[in-house]
Design a protein around this motif. Structure first.
Motif, PDB file in Angstrom:
ATOM      1  N   ALA A  36      -2.676  -3.809   8.383  1.00  0.00           N
ATOM      2  CA  ALA A  36      -1.592  -3.801   9.364  1.00  0.00           C
ATOM      3  C   ALA A  36      -1.954  -2.920  10.552  1.00  0.00           C
ATOM      4  O   ALA A  36      -2.560  -1.862  10.394  1.00  0.00           O
ATOM      5  CB  ALA A  36      -0.301  -3.301   8.706  1.00  0.00           C
ATOM      6  N   LEU A  37      -1.589  -3.357  11.744  1.00  0.00           N
ATOM      7  CA  LEU A  37      -1.907  -2.628  12.969  1.00  0.00           C
ATOM      8  C   LEU A  37      -0.929  -1.490  13.268  1.00  0.00           C
ATOM      9  O   LEU A  37      -0.895  -0.967  14.368  1.00  0.00           O
ATOM     10  CB  LEU A  37      -1.943  -3.587  14.162  1.00  0.00           C
ATOM     11  CG  LEU A  37      -3.176  -4.475  14.235  1.00  0.00           C
ATOM     12  CD1 LEU A  37      -3.044  -5.499  15.357  1.00  0.00           C
ATOM     13  CD2 LEU A  37      -4.423  -3.631  14.436  1.00  0.00           C
ATOM     14  N   TYR A  38      -0.165  -1.101  12.270  1.00  0.00           N
ATOM     15  CA  TYR A  38       0.792  -0.007  12.415  1.00  0.00           C
ATOM     16  C   TYR A  38       0.191   1.231  11.759  1.00  0.00           C
ATOM     17  O   TYR A  38      -0.049   1.238  10.554  1.00  0.00           O
ATOM     18  CB  TYR A  38       2.128  -0.399  11.783  1.00  0.00           C
ATOM     19  CG  TYR A  38       2.703  -1.615  12.469  1.00  0.00           C
ATOM     20  CD1 TYR A  38       3.425  -1.477  13.649  1.00  0.00           C
ATOM     21  CD2 TYR A  38       2.471  -2.890  11.974  1.00  0.00           C
ATOM     22  CE1 TYR A  38       3.924  -2.588  14.305  1.00  0.00           C
ATOM     23  CE2 TYR A  38       2.962  -4.014  12.627  1.00  0.00           C
ATOM     24  CZ  TYR A  38       3.688  -3.845  13.794  1.00  0.00           C
ATOM     25  OH  TYR A  38       4.164  -4.949  14.452  1.00  0.00           O
ATOM     26  N   LEU A  39      -0.071   2.245  12.568  1.00  0.00           N
ATOM     27  CA  LEU A  39      -0.856   3.385  12.098  1.00  0.00           C
ATOM     28  C   LEU A  39      -0.261   4.109  10.893  1.00  0.00           C
ATOM     29  O   LEU A  39      -0.994   4.628  10.078  1.00  0.00           O
ATOM     30  CB  LEU A  39      -1.071   4.383  13.240  1.00  0.00           C
ATOM     31  CG  LEU A  39      -2.031   3.919  14.317  1.00  0.00           C
ATOM     32  CD1 LEU A  39      -2.145   4.966  15.417  1.00  0.00           C
ATOM     33  CD2 LEU A  39      -3.402   3.623  13.728  1.00  0.00           C
ATOM     34  N   THR A  40       1.037   4.139  10.765  1.00  0.00           N
ATOM     35  CA  THR A  40       1.623   4.893   9.660  1.00  0.00           C
ATOM     36  C   THR A  40       1.857   4.050   8.411  1.00  0.00           C
ATOM     37  O   THR A  40       2.212   4.578   7.367  1.00  0.00           O
ATOM     38  CB  THR A  40       2.964   5.524  10.083  1.00  0.00           C
ATOM     39  OG1 THR A  40       3.876   4.484  10.438  1.00  0.00           O
ATOM     40  CG2 THR A  40       2.776   6.477  11.255  1.00  0.00           C
ATOM     41  N   TYR A  41       1.651   2.745   8.494  1.00  0.00           N
ATOM     42  CA  TYR A  41       1.986   1.879   7.367  1.00  0.00           C
ATOM     43  C   TYR A  41       1.090   2.094   6.147  1.00  0.00           C
ATOM     44  O   TYR A  41       1.576   2.188   5.020  1.00  0.00           O
ATOM     45  CB  TYR A  41       1.957   0.404   7.780  1.00  0.00           C
ATOM     46  CG  TYR A  41       2.362  -0.487   6.647  1.00  0.00           C
ATOM     47  CD1 TYR A  41       3.697  -0.597   6.286  1.00  0.00           C
ATOM     48  CD2 TYR A  41       1.413  -1.179   5.895  1.00  0.00           C
ATOM     49  CE1 TYR A  41       4.087  -1.382   5.222  1.00  0.00           C
ATOM     50  CE2 TYR A  41       1.797  -1.963   4.831  1.00  0.00           C
ATOM     51  CZ  TYR A  41       3.127  -2.064   4.492  1.00  0.00           C
ATOM     52  OH  TYR A  41       3.503  -2.823   3.429  1.00  0.00           O
ATOM     53  N   ALA A  42      -0.218   2.187   6.342  1.00  0.00           N
ATOM     54  CA  ALA A  42      -1.132   2.296   5.191  1.00  0.00           C
ATOM     55  C   ALA A  42      -0.856   3.545   4.375  1.00  0.00           C
ATOM     56  O   ALA A  42      -0.991   3.544   3.162  1.00  0.00           O
ATOM     57  CB  ALA A  42      -2.584   2.289   5.662  1.00  0.00           C
ATOM     58  N   ARG A  43      -0.437   4.601   5.041  1.00  0.00           N
ATOM     59  CA  ARG A  43      -0.200   5.866   4.335  1.00  0.00           C
ATOM     60  C   ARG A  43       1.227   5.992   3.826  1.00  0.00           C
ATOM     61  O   ARG A  43       1.472   6.544   2.764  1.00  0.00           O
ATOM     62  CB  ARG A  43      -0.512   7.025   5.265  1.00  0.00           C
ATOM     63  CG  ARG A  43      -0.524   8.329   4.542  1.00  0.00           C
ATOM     64  CD  ARG A  43      -1.219   9.452   5.256  1.00  0.00           C
ATOM     65  NE  ARG A  43      -1.174   9.439   6.692  1.00  0.00           N
ATOM     66  CZ  ARG A  43      -0.808  10.476   7.421  1.00  0.00           C
ATOM     67  NH1 ARG A  43      -0.457  11.596   6.848  1.00  0.00           N
ATOM     68  NH2 ARG A  43      -0.818  10.403   8.729  1.00  0.00           N
ATOM     69  N   HIS A  44       2.194   5.461   4.590  1.00  0.00           N
ATOM     70  CA  HIS A  44       3.602   5.671   4.228  1.00  0.00           C
ATOM     71  C   HIS A  44       4.323   4.410   3.761  1.00  0.00           C
ATOM     72  O   HIS A  44       5.415   4.503   3.209  1.00  0.00           O
ATOM     73  CB  HIS A  44       4.373   6.251   5.416  1.00  0.00           C
ATOM     74  CG  HIS A  44       3.884   7.584   5.859  1.00  0.00           C
ATOM     75  ND1 HIS A  44       3.853   8.692   5.043  1.00  0.00           N
ATOM     76  CD2 HIS A  44       3.376   7.986   7.046  1.00  0.00           C
ATOM     77  CE1 HIS A  44       3.376   9.727   5.703  1.00  0.00           C
ATOM     78  NE2 HIS A  44       3.062   9.321   6.919  1.00  0.00           N
ATOM     79  N   GLY A  45       3.745   3.226   3.979  1.00  0.00           N
ATOM     80  CA  GLY A  45       4.442   1.986   3.608  1.00  0.00           C
ATOM     81  C   GLY A  45       5.788   1.918   4.306  1.00  0.00           C
ATOM     82  O   GLY A  45       5.967   2.475   5.384  1.00  0.00           O
TER      83      GLY A  45
END
Length: 190
Positions: free
Chosen positions: A56-65
């Motif tokens: 996903a191109l959303y920087l916080t998604y991989a770490r915070h879902g």
């Protein structure tokens, strides 16, 4: 498509990029883009970014879902935009990488934001490499312009890669008492 019509301009801009690793990564991506049919590029984009959670191109998604912690991280992005005198867009989440890169190109605080989220960029970079996509070169080019991730960032990346994006279950339980949810309806006959 405007992207394909502007390839010569992109080549010219990429050829002036520093450092060399960034310039080479852009050149690899642009080479792929030139050699690939536009419909195939569009299909590959969807397969890469829309169908793979880790990419996903959303920087916080991989770490915070999709958790409350991500909500706080998104608020920090919006605050950074406002402090720099920019109005955050309502059309996209504030951690959307293309939006953050635009901000970094326009304001010194934008690069600071990228540096603060170096671990998140590294998560995306490794996920794209794992997926075997040429889009990894674009994130590689961005990362080459930033300091290498520190030990703390690398530990965070390792943990997030092993676990994947978290899912929050707090507050997602049904509101009815258990006796109403046992499937027999026995609780409703009291």
């Amino acid at each position: 498509m405007a992207l394909f019509e502007g390839l010569d301009r992109l080549d010219a801009a990429a050829s002036e990029t520093r450092p060399k690793a960034s310039r080479e990564a852009f050149a690899r991506f642009l080479g792929w883009l030139r050699a690939t049919e536009p419909t195939e590029v569009a299909q590959h984009y969807v397969e890469t970014f829309d169908l793979r959670r880790r990419c996903a191109l959303y920087l916080t998604y991989a770490r915070h879902g999709d958790t409350r912690k991500r909500g706080m991280a998104l608020l920090a992005f919006k605050t950074a935009y406002r402090v720099a005198g920019f109005a955050p867009s309502d059309d996209e989440l504030p951690d959307y990488l293309p939006l953050v890169l635009d901000f970094a190109a326009l304001a010194p605080d934008g690069e600071k934001l990228l540096r603060r989220h170096r671990a998140d960029l590294e998560l995306l970079r490794t996920a794209l490499h794992d997926a075997g996509t040429p889009y990894a070169d674009l994130v590689e080019a961005v990362c080459a312009r930033l300091p290498r991730p520190g030990r703390r960032d690398l530990a965070l990346v390792r943990r997030a890669r092993e676990q994947g994006p978290p899912e929050e279950e707090v507050g997602l339980a049904p509101f009815a008492p258990p006796e109403y949810l046992d499937g027999t309806g026995a609780g409703a006959r009291r």
